[in-house]
Write a protein that holds these residues in place. Structure first.
Motif, short mmCIF file in Angstrom:
data_model
loop_
_atom_site.label_atom_id
_atom_site.label_comp_id
_atom_site.label_asym_id
_atom_site.label_seq_id
_atom_site.Cartn_x
_atom_site.Cartn_y
_atom_site.Cartn_z
N LYS A 14 56.28 -30.44 57.77
CA LYS A 14 54.99 -29.76 57.90
C LYS A 14 54.11 -30.36 59.00
O LYS A 14 53.43 -29.65 59.71
N ASP A 15 54.14 -31.67 59.16
CA ASP A 15 53.23 -32.31 60.11
C ASP A 15 53.91 -32.71 61.42
O ASP A 15 53.24 -33.10 62.36
N THR A 17 56.42 -32.27 64.91
CA THR A 17 56.48 -31.33 66.02
C THR A 17 57.83 -31.47 66.69
O THR A 17 58.50 -32.49 66.58
N SER A 33 56.67 -25.92 65.90
CA SER A 33 56.20 -26.72 64.77
C SER A 33 56.00 -25.81 63.57
O SER A 33 56.19 -24.60 63.65
N LYS A 35 53.16 -25.04 62.45
CA LYS A 35 52.04 -24.16 62.81
C LYS A 35 52.46 -23.03 63.74
O LYS A 35 51.90 -21.94 63.69
N THR A 36 53.47 -23.25 64.61
CA THR A 36 53.92 -22.16 65.48
C THR A 36 54.85 -21.21 64.72
O THR A 36 55.04 -20.07 65.13
N GLU A 39 52.03 -20.25 61.14
CA GLU A 39 50.65 -19.91 61.46
C GLU A 39 50.68 -19.28 62.85
O GLU A 39 51.67 -18.68 63.22
N ASN A 40 49.63 -19.38 63.63
CA ASN A 40 49.61 -18.72 64.93
C ASN A 40 49.33 -19.67 66.09
O ASN A 40 48.78 -19.27 67.11
N GLU A 41 49.71 -20.93 65.93
CA GLU A 41 49.51 -21.87 67.03
C GLU A 41 50.43 -21.51 68.20
O GLU A 41 51.53 -21.00 68.02
#
Length: 140
Positions: A14-15, A17, A33, A35-36, A39-41
């Motif tokens: 989760k944290d 990269t 990652s 988040k990519t 989520e939408n990073e």
């Protein structure tokens, strides 16, 4: 023929990269990652890359089908939407939905659909996906 890509990951799921690099250089330390992916990073993720591969493979396969039948498209534009769904304690790529917009002079809808369905079933990426594949098209 073999094609290569490399993934490097640092940290927890989760944290952490990572980054992806391909031999061609099209991807060069491209970030990915949690988040990519979830989520939408900014960066990429495996599902986006599979969608790009499926759209590209199918579209090229269709161009070859059309060529073999004596047709020359002026444009084939395909979007692939790959679905990542929960499965048990993890996830599964459950579907790839292809949406095609095509301009092919001189072809009728029935012949076009026949060739598009052949391309959908026979492109190498379709064959490797263990997922539902759908295809919708608009012929203009």
């Amino acid at each position: 023929m073999n094609r290569k890509a490399k993934a490097v990951w640092q940290g927890t799921g989760k944290d952490g990269t990572g980054h992806l690099t391909t031999d061609s250089g099209v991807l060069s330390a491209t970030p990915y990652s949690f988040k990519t992916r979830f989520e939408n990073e900014k960066g990429t993720n495996p599902e986006e890359l599979i969608a790009a591969a499926h759209a590209g493979c199918f579209t090229m396969a269709l161009a070859f089908q059309l060529q073999g039948a004596g047709f020359t498209p002026t444009e084939l534009a395909t979007e692939a939407v790959v679905s990542l769904d929960p499965e048990g304690a993890g996830f599964k790529i459950s579907k790839s939905a292809l949406t095609l917009s095509a301009k092919v002079p001189g072809i009728d809808k029935a012949k076009f659909e026949e060739l598009a369905r052949l391309a959908e079933k026979n492109c190498p990426v379709s064959k490797v996906l263990n997922a539902e594949i759908t295809m919708n098209f608009a012929l203009g």
